[in-house]
Motif scaffolding. Structure first.
Motif, short mmCIF file in Angstrom:
data_model
loop_
_atom_site.label_atom_id
_atom_site.label_comp_id
_atom_site.label_asym_id
_atom_site.label_seq_id
_atom_site.Cartn_x
_atom_site.Cartn_y
_atom_site.Cartn_z
N UNK A 190 0.87 -1.04 0.13
CA UNK A 190 0.18 0.01 0.07
C UNK A 190 0.91 1.22 -0.09
N UNK A 191 0.56 2.02 -1.06
CA UNK A 191 1.37 3.33 -1.09
C UNK A 191 0.95 4.73 -0.43
N UNK A 192 -0.46 4.63 -0.01
CA UNK A 192 -0.67 5.93 0.54
C UNK A 192 -1.53 5.81 1.81
N UNK A 193 -1.58 4.45 2.41
CA UNK A 193 -2.59 4.48 3.54
C UNK A 193 -1.57 4.62 4.80
N UNK A 194 -1.98 5.35 5.63
CA UNK A 194 -1.30 6.01 6.86
C UNK A 194 -1.72 5.39 8.05
N UNK A 195 -3.11 5.07 8.27
CA UNK A 195 -3.59 4.39 9.49
C UNK A 195 -4.54 3.25 9.17
N UNK A 196 -4.70 2.67 10.23
CA UNK A 196 -5.69 1.66 10.17
C UNK A 196 -6.50 1.36 11.41
N UNK A 197 -7.83 1.14 11.27
CA UNK A 197 -8.69 1.06 12.31
C UNK A 197 -9.41 -0.27 12.38
N UNK A 198 -9.61 -1.07 13.43
CA UNK A 198 -10.10 -2.39 13.45
C UNK A 198 -11.41 -2.24 13.77
N UNK A 199 -12.24 -3.06 12.90
CA UNK A 199 -13.85 -3.19 13.45
C UNK A 199 -13.95 -4.82 13.72
N UNK A 213 -15.85 -7.72 25.24
CA UNK A 213 -14.93 -6.89 24.94
C UNK A 213 -13.60 -7.25 24.94
N UNK A 214 -13.31 -7.81 26.09
CA UNK A 214 -11.97 -8.14 26.64
C UNK A 214 -11.48 -9.05 25.46
N UNK A 215 -12.16 -9.98 24.67
CA UNK A 215 -11.66 -10.69 23.66
C UNK A 215 -11.26 -10.05 22.33
N UNK A 216 -11.48 -8.85 22.16
CA UNK A 216 -10.78 -8.01 21.46
C UNK A 216 -9.35 -8.11 21.62
N UNK A 217 -8.82 -8.18 22.45
CA UNK A 217 -7.35 -8.33 22.81
C UNK A 217 -6.43 -7.26 22.27
N UNK A 218 -5.12 -7.57 22.12
CA UNK A 218 -4.43 -6.50 21.45
C UNK A 218 -4.68 -6.21 20.25
N UNK A 219 -4.53 -5.10 19.64
CA UNK A 219 -4.66 -4.54 18.34
C UNK A 219 -3.45 -5.13 17.37
N UNK A 248 -0.62 -4.90 14.58
CA UNK A 248 0.40 -3.96 14.51
C UNK A 248 0.19 -3.00 13.42
N UNK A 249 0.31 -1.81 13.77
CA UNK A 249 0.09 -0.61 12.66
C UNK A 249 -1.32 -0.10 12.99
N UNK A 250 -2.10 -0.75 13.94
CA UNK A 250 -3.58 -0.23 14.08
C UNK A 250 -3.76 1.05 15.21
N UNK A 251 -4.62 1.90 14.83
CA UNK A 251 -4.59 3.13 15.79
C UNK A 251 -5.64 2.91 16.54
N UNK A 252 -6.46 1.97 16.66
CA UNK A 252 -7.53 1.66 17.56
C UNK A 252 -8.60 0.87 17.01
N UNK A 253 -9.72 0.60 18.05
CA UNK A 253 -10.65 -0.17 17.67
C UNK A 253 -11.94 0.67 17.42
N UNK A 254 -12.79 0.45 16.63
CA UNK A 254 -13.88 1.34 16.09
C UNK A 254 -14.81 2.04 17.34
N UNK A 255 -15.28 0.95 17.81
CA UNK A 255 -16.27 1.23 19.09
C UNK A 255 -15.44 2.02 20.20
N UNK A 256 -14.12 1.54 20.37
CA UNK A 256 -13.42 2.40 21.61
C UNK A 256 -13.27 3.77 21.29
#
Length: 557
Positions: free
Chosen positions: A136-145, A153-159, A161-169
């Motif tokens: 990917x040449x232009x993407x700067x950040x990712x958000x997990x859904x 919620x605890x089962x989501x666990x660690x994000x 690598x390279x993710x800025x956060x989880x959508x609901x959080x």
């Protein structure tokens, strides 16, 4: 352009632009308590929905997104996707709805070509991302859904690598105060990619004004003219078309504007779809014929009451066999016509007062037509020399169109865009006739018309004939080269469970119609093959390019 007299304008007068945020603003005016539901996991009313849309805008701001940037989404049909339809676009950002059914290489191409900056991605699609992330040449950040937030919620666990956060959080930590700005209504709002027979996917794009006008046209047709009777008071909407496919045909914009109760099923699972249909009282959906065919032929279909359900079919032709099967279950079926480049609605099978009271067999003839030309759409037939063809119900030509919501071209592809709009009309590639009372009768795609024995015959007509054979669940027909006749039709057939059909038996039935003068002899297929399923494209259309290739190989063996 004729000389006209423009209205005078007072310096202080304001004429608000046609923006998607204006559609959103209507949703809390009259019925804010109505609900938006996601599977059996989440529900909210329109007050909460508007709050979350504002929070999403603040999340984008915090992630460094600026007006004019592009945000990509890979998700199932969900309330989150609906929030992006409004929260991303109303922020002045381009929403890229990614077709998750494309190959990894095609998805990579579309993301780099669209210059995506932020990617919102459901965890189910992380394997796709893993395969292309380093390219990917232009993407700067990712958000997990993740759907796990609704159960554990605890089962989501660690994000990852390279993710800025989880959508609901991220939404939960964002302010719910945001004033969406005014800007030019011709601002780019959405983009997605349509695949053709050759080359890379082509980027289609739409402005705020175009999507606003498409919503108004759709409202006029289904709420006003009752092409598919739709009322925000009595109807419950659930798409069974991917939201990445032409904005789920524009209905989410209309349903939200009218604060209609909406149900989003996430990943398509037949049992859950049926459960939501019954539990939430769903009355309006749209899908491709494959999905409806699966339901009509399901053993469960006869055990439940489907008489309140209205279904619009698009993507491929609604055959008479499938229409009759649905009507026998009490399902009210309608045909729609359009394409990715037209946002998409250009016609719906709108019955007038006389046609509405016809016997079922006669009514099916109308319901399986492409539809009546939609309000505000100008449609004509054109021959190979660029001349218009009469609307007499018999003369054939390519459908060309104009309207306030048709894409203006393909992103960074001026050559294909010029071909699309050759002569100032959008060329659909569909061969059809049009009746004097505005019914569109599709004959075939220009590339699928079969040229045999000096005649042009429609693969769609043969498919329609085969669909009415007792025991046929689905059929596809293509033309293949023939030394003597130029081309001949060949068919694939999926049988209904328990059916015991033979190719000779089907051909004999068609030959009998030929002997009686009811059928042209050229319509009898040279070869009929029985298959467990018919190849489909990424959006559920019959993949005739693949069928032609595979059947040609079989014949050469």
């Amino acid at each position: 352009m004729i000389q006209t007299k423009l209205i005078p304008r007072t310096a202080e007068a304001v004429e608000p632009p046609m923006l998607i945020k204006t559609l959103l603003a209507q949703s809390t005016k009259y019925e804010p308590q109505r609900e938006i539901i996601y599977r059996d996991l989440f529900r909210m009313n329109y007050v909460e929905f508007n709050r979350r849309v504002r929070q999403l805008a603040n999340v984008l701001t915090d992630l460094g997104v600026k007006p004019g940037d592009t945000v990509a989404v890979l998700d199932w049909d969900s309330h989150r996707y609906l929030e992006c339809f409004f929260g991303v676009t109303s922020y002045g950002v381009v929403l890229h709805t990614i077709n998750v059914r494309l190959s990894s290489a095609q998805i990579l191409y579309t993301m780099n070509h669209a210059q995506d900056k932020i990617v919102l991605i459901h965890e189910d699609f992380l394997p796709i991302l893993s395969a292309i992330k380093d390219q990917l040449t232009t993407v700067e950040k990712f958000v997990l859904i993740s759907d796990k937030v609704y159960t554990d919620p605890i089962a989501v666990g660690d994000l990852p690598t390279g993710f800025s956060g989880e959508y609901e959080a991220l939404l939960g930590n964002a302010s719910d105060q945001y004033d969406f700005p005014d800007f030019d209504e011709n601002t780019w709002a959405t983009t997605f990619y349509t695949t053709g027979t050759t080359g890379n996917p082509k980027g289609v794009y739409f402005s705020h004004r175009q999507l606003f006008m498409h919503t108004m046209g759709l409202a006029t047709y289904v709420c006003g003219y009752q092409a598919v009777p739709f009322s925000s008071v009595t109807d419950v909407y659930m798409p069974i078309t991917p939201m990445f496919h032409v904005h789920a045909w524009g209905f989410p914009f209309l349903a939200t504007m009218l604060s209609t109760k909406q149900v989003y099923p996430g990943r398509y699972e037949p049992e859950l779809l049926l459960k939501l249909l019954l539990k939430e009282g769903v009355t309006l959906s749209h899908c491709v014929p494959t999905i409806l065919n699966m339901l009509v032929n399901s053993p469960v279909a006869n055990q439940v009451d489907l008489t309140r359900w209205k279904v619009i079919i698009g993507g491929s032709a609604l055959t008479k066999g499938l229409a009759k099967g649905a009507l026998e279950l009490g399902i009210q079926v309608y045909q729609g016509y359009g394409m990715s480049e037209t946002a998409p609605i250009m016609a719906l099978s709108q019955l007038n007062d006389l046609e509405r009271n016809l016997p079922v067999d006669e009514k099916v003839d109308y319901l399986t037509r492409a539809g009546r030309i939609a309000p505000f759409i100008e449609m004509h037939l054109m021959d190979d020399e660029g001349n218009f063809v009469p609307h007499d119900g018999h003369s054939l030509g390519e459908i060309v169109a104009r309207g306030p919501w048709l894409t203006q071209g393909y992103y960074e592809d001026p050559e294909c865009g010029a071909a699309l709009w050759k002569g100032g009309w959008l060329h659909t590639g569909d061969v059809a006739s049009i009746t004097p009372d505005n019914w569109v009768l599709i004959a075939d795609r220009t590339k699928d018309v079969i040229k045999t024995g000096g005649e042009w015959i429609s693969s769609l007509d043969i498919e329609d004939l085969l669909s009415q054979v007792d025991g046929v669940a689905e059929a596809a027909v293509v033309g293949l080269p023939d030394e003597r006749w130029g081309e001949r039709p060949h068919a694939l057939i999926v049988q209904k469970p328990g059916a015991e059909l033979t190719a000779e038996g089907i051909k004999s039935g068609m030959q009998a119609k030929v002997q009686l003068g009811e059928l042209n002899k050229w319509y009898v297929p040279d070869r009929i093959l029985f298959v467990p399923e018919i190849p489909k494209t990424s959006v559920g259309k019959i993949d005739k390019k693949r069928i032609r290739s595979e059947m040609k190989d079989l014949i050469l063996q």
